[in-house]
Each structure stands twice: as structure tokens, then as C-alpha cells.
Write a protein that holds these residues in place. Structure first.
Motif, PDB file in Angstrom:
ATOM      1  N   GLU A 147      -6.917   4.663  -6.229  1.00 10.46           N
ATOM      2  CA  GLU A 147      -7.418   4.538  -7.592  1.00 10.46           C
ATOM      3  C   GLU A 147      -6.700   5.573  -8.458  1.00 10.46           C
ATOM      4  N   PRO A 148      -6.343   5.230  -9.683  1.00  9.81           N
ATOM      5  CA  PRO A 148      -5.725   6.222 -10.569  1.00  9.81           C
ATOM      6  C   PRO A 148      -6.662   7.405 -10.780  1.00  9.81           C
ATOM      7  N   LYS A 149      -6.120   8.608 -10.677  1.00  7.55           N
ATOM      8  CA  LYS A 149      -6.919   9.808 -10.906  1.00  7.55           C
ATOM      9  C   LYS A 149      -6.037  10.927 -11.431  1.00  7.55           C
ATOM     10  N   LYS A 150      -6.668  11.810 -12.165  1.00  4.78           N
ATOM     11  CA  LYS A 150      -5.955  12.955 -12.717  1.00  4.78           C
ATOM     12  C   LYS A 150      -5.962  14.076 -11.683  1.00  4.78           C
ATOM     13  N   MET A 151      -4.772  14.435 -11.205  1.00  2.00           N
ATOM     14  CA  MET A 151      -4.637  15.492 -10.214  1.00  2.00           C
ATOM     15  C   MET A 151      -3.502  16.411 -10.636  1.00  2.00           C
ATOM     16  N   ARG A 152      -3.607  17.663 -10.245  1.00  2.00           N
ATOM     17  CA  ARG A 152      -2.544  18.616 -10.550  1.00  2.00           C
ATOM     18  C   ARG A 152      -1.920  19.057  -9.233  1.00  2.00           C
ATOM     19  N   ASN A 170       0.793  -1.215   0.000  1.00  2.00           N
ATOM     20  CA  ASN A 170       0.000   0.000   0.000  1.00  2.00           C
ATOM     21  C   ASN A 170       0.830   1.271   0.000  1.00  2.00           C
ATOM     22  N   TRP A 171       2.132   1.173   0.225  1.00  2.00           N
ATOM     23  CA  TRP A 171       3.005   2.344   0.285  1.00  2.00           C
ATOM     24  C   TRP A 171       4.144   2.209  -0.704  1.00  2.00           C
ATOM     25  N   ARG A 172       4.637   3.340  -1.150  1.00  2.00           N
ATOM     26  CA  ARG A 172       5.775   3.350  -2.065  1.00  2.00           C
ATOM     27  C   ARG A 172       6.561   4.635  -1.820  1.00  2.00           C
ATOM     28  N   HIS A 173       7.876   4.534  -1.899  1.00  2.00           N
ATOM     29  CA  HIS A 173       8.739   5.706  -1.770  1.00  2.00           C
ATOM     30  C   HIS A 173       9.414   5.966  -3.110  1.00  2.00           C
ATOM     31  N   GLY A 174       9.620   7.216  -3.426  1.00  2.00           N
ATOM     32  CA  GLY A 174      10.290   7.581  -4.663  1.00  2.00           C
ATOM     33  C   GLY A 174      11.177   8.791  -4.441  1.00  2.00           C
ATOM     34  N   ILE A 175      12.265   8.857  -5.188  1.00  2.00           N
ATOM     35  CA  ILE A 175      13.152  10.015  -5.126  1.00  2.00           C
ATOM     36  C   ILE A 175      12.593  11.061  -6.077  1.00  2.00           C
ATOM     37  N   GLU A 196       6.282  18.901 -10.129  1.00  2.00           N
ATOM     38  CA  GLU A 196       4.826  18.928 -10.291  1.00  2.00           C
ATOM     39  C   GLU A 196       4.368  17.827 -11.241  1.00  2.00           C
ATOM     40  N   LYS A 197       5.075  17.650 -12.344  1.00  2.00           N
ATOM     41  CA  LYS A 197       4.727  16.611 -13.321  1.00  2.00           C
ATOM     42  C   LYS A 197       4.906  15.218 -12.714  1.00  2.00           C
ATOM     43  N   TYR A 198       5.986  15.020 -11.971  1.00  2.00           N
ATOM     44  CA  TYR A 198       6.260  13.732 -11.334  1.00  2.00           C
ATOM     45  C   TYR A 198       5.100  13.321 -10.423  1.00  2.00           C
ATOM     46  N   TYR A 199       4.644  14.247  -9.565  1.00  2.00           N
ATOM     47  CA  TYR A 199       3.549  13.933  -8.648  1.00  2.00           C
ATOM     48  C   TYR A 199       2.243  13.695  -9.401  1.00  2.00           C
ATOM     49  N   SER A 200       1.970  14.472 -10.425  1.00  2.00           N
ATOM     50  CA  SER A 200       0.758  14.286 -11.219  1.00  2.00           C
ATOM     51  C   SER A 200       0.786  12.946 -11.947  1.00  2.00           C
ATOM     52  N   ASP A 201       1.948  12.595 -12.524  1.00  2.00           N
ATOM     53  CA  ASP A 201       2.091  11.306 -13.210  1.00  2.00           C
ATOM     54  C   ASP A 201       1.897  10.140 -12.246  1.00  2.00           C
ATOM     55  N   MET A 202       2.450  10.260 -11.034  1.00  2.00           N
ATOM     56  CA  MET A 202       2.288   9.193 -10.047  1.00  2.00           C
ATOM     57  C   MET A 202       0.815   9.023  -9.678  1.00  2.00           C
ATOM     58  N   SER A 203       0.085  10.119  -9.562  1.00  2.00           N
ATOM     59  CA  SER A 203      -1.341  10.059  -9.238  1.00  2.00           C
ATOM     60  C   SER A 203      -2.122   9.353 -10.345  1.00  2.00           C
ATOM     61  N   GLU A 204      -1.766   9.613 -11.587  1.00  2.00           N
ATOM     62  CA  GLU A 204      -2.437   8.951 -12.712  1.00  2.00           C
ATOM     63  C   GLU A 204      -2.154   7.458 -12.738  1.00  2.00           C
ATOM     64  N   LYS A 205      -1.038   7.032 -12.114  1.00  2.00           N
ATOM     65  CA  LYS A 205      -0.698   5.612 -12.020  1.00  2.00           C
ATOM     66  C   LYS A 205      -1.300   4.969 -10.773  1.00  2.00           C
ATOM     67  N   GLY A 206      -2.002   5.769  -9.951  1.00  2.00           N
ATOM     68  CA  GLY A 206      -2.634   5.220  -8.760  1.00  2.00           C
ATOM     69  C   GLY A 206      -1.808   5.372  -7.503  1.00  2.00           C
ATOM     70  N   TRP A 207      -0.871   6.309  -7.460  1.00  2.00           N
ATOM     71  CA  TRP A 207      -0.044   6.563  -6.280  1.00  2.00           C
ATOM     72  C   TRP A 207      -0.216   8.014  -5.863  1.00  2.00           C
ATOM     73  N   GLU A 208      -0.920   8.244  -4.750  1.00  2.00           N
ATOM     74  CA  GLU A 208      -1.200   9.588  -4.260  1.00  2.00           C
ATOM     75  C   GLU A 208      -0.132  10.024  -3.252  1.00  2.00           C
ATOM     76  N   LEU A 209       0.350  11.235  -3.397  1.00  2.00           N
ATOM     77  CA  LEU A 209       1.376  11.780  -2.508  1.00  2.00           C
ATOM     78  C   LEU A 209       0.836  11.917  -1.096  1.00  2.00           C
ATOM     79  N   VAL A 210       1.604  11.393  -0.124  1.00  2.00           N
ATOM     80  CA  VAL A 210       1.237  11.477   1.277  1.00  2.00           C
ATOM     81  C   VAL A 210       2.195  12.400   2.027  1.00  2.00           C
ATOM     82  N   LYS A 211       3.498  12.290   1.710  1.00  2.00           N
ATOM     83  CA  LYS A 211       4.497  13.069   2.431  1.00  2.00           C
ATOM     84  C   LYS A 211       5.676  13.351   1.509  1.00  2.00           C
ATOM     85  N   CYS A 212       6.219  14.539   1.651  1.00  2.00           N
ATOM     86  CA  CYS A 212       7.386  14.938   0.864  1.00  2.00           C
ATOM     87  C   CYS A 212       8.511  15.294   1.824  1.00  2.00           C
TER      88      CYS A 212
END
Length: 80
Positions: free
Chosen positions: A45-50, A2-7, A18-34
Motif C-alpha cells: 500500500e502507498p505510504k509515507k516513509m523516510r 509483486n516485485w520490481r527492480h530499479g537502478i 533517500e528521496k528515491y526510496y521515499s518516493d517509491m514508497s509513496e507510490k506503493g513500492w517498499e524497499l526489500v533489498k539494496c
């Protein structure tokens, strides 16, 4: 899993971040912490977010600190 970390991209690469976070959201990974170099994502669920990154300054012990603040543009939340 349920969790994933990315650089995330360099702190000053605002558009790329901004593009990285939006792309991750479209793949079904929502940003929780930076953090300083890592971002934490939660499986959703995959969703389009900006996302928007804003560079801010603060004073700490007489020194100017530059901080990145990442936030979700709520106008896009839930858009398909």
C-alpha cells in the motif's frame, strides 16, 4: 506483479538515494533489498516513509571498504 527492480542513484548521492526510496514508497513500492546498482521493491500500500543512507567503512584483507547502508526511519512508518 509483486516485485520490481530499479537502478538507484550513485552510491555517494545520499540525498538523492533517500528521496528515491521515499518516493517509491509513496507510490506503493517498499524497499526489500539494496544491491550494488539495483534495488528490489515489493508492492505494498502507498505510504509515507523516510529512508536514511549511512556511509560506513570496514576493513577487509587490510583494505578499507566503503559501504552504503540503507535503513528505514521507523518514526515515519505507518504515517499517512
Amino acid at each position: 506483479m509483486n516485485w520490481r527492480h530499479g537502478i538507484h542513484p550513485n552510491n555517494y548521492a545520499i540525498g538523492e538515494t533517500e528521496k528515491y526510496y521515499s518516493d517509491m514508497s509513496e507510490k506503493g513500492w517498499e524497499l526489500v533489498k539494496c544491491g550494488i546498482t539495483l534495488s528490489r521493491f515489493q508492492k505494498t500500500e502507498p505510504k509515507k516513509m523516510r529512508y536514511r543512507v549511512e556511509v560506513t567503512t570496514s576493513f577487509t584483507n587490510g583494505k578499507i571498504m566503503i559501504n552504503n547502508q540503507t535503513y528505514l526511519d521507523n518514526r515515519m512508518k505507518g504515517a499517512a
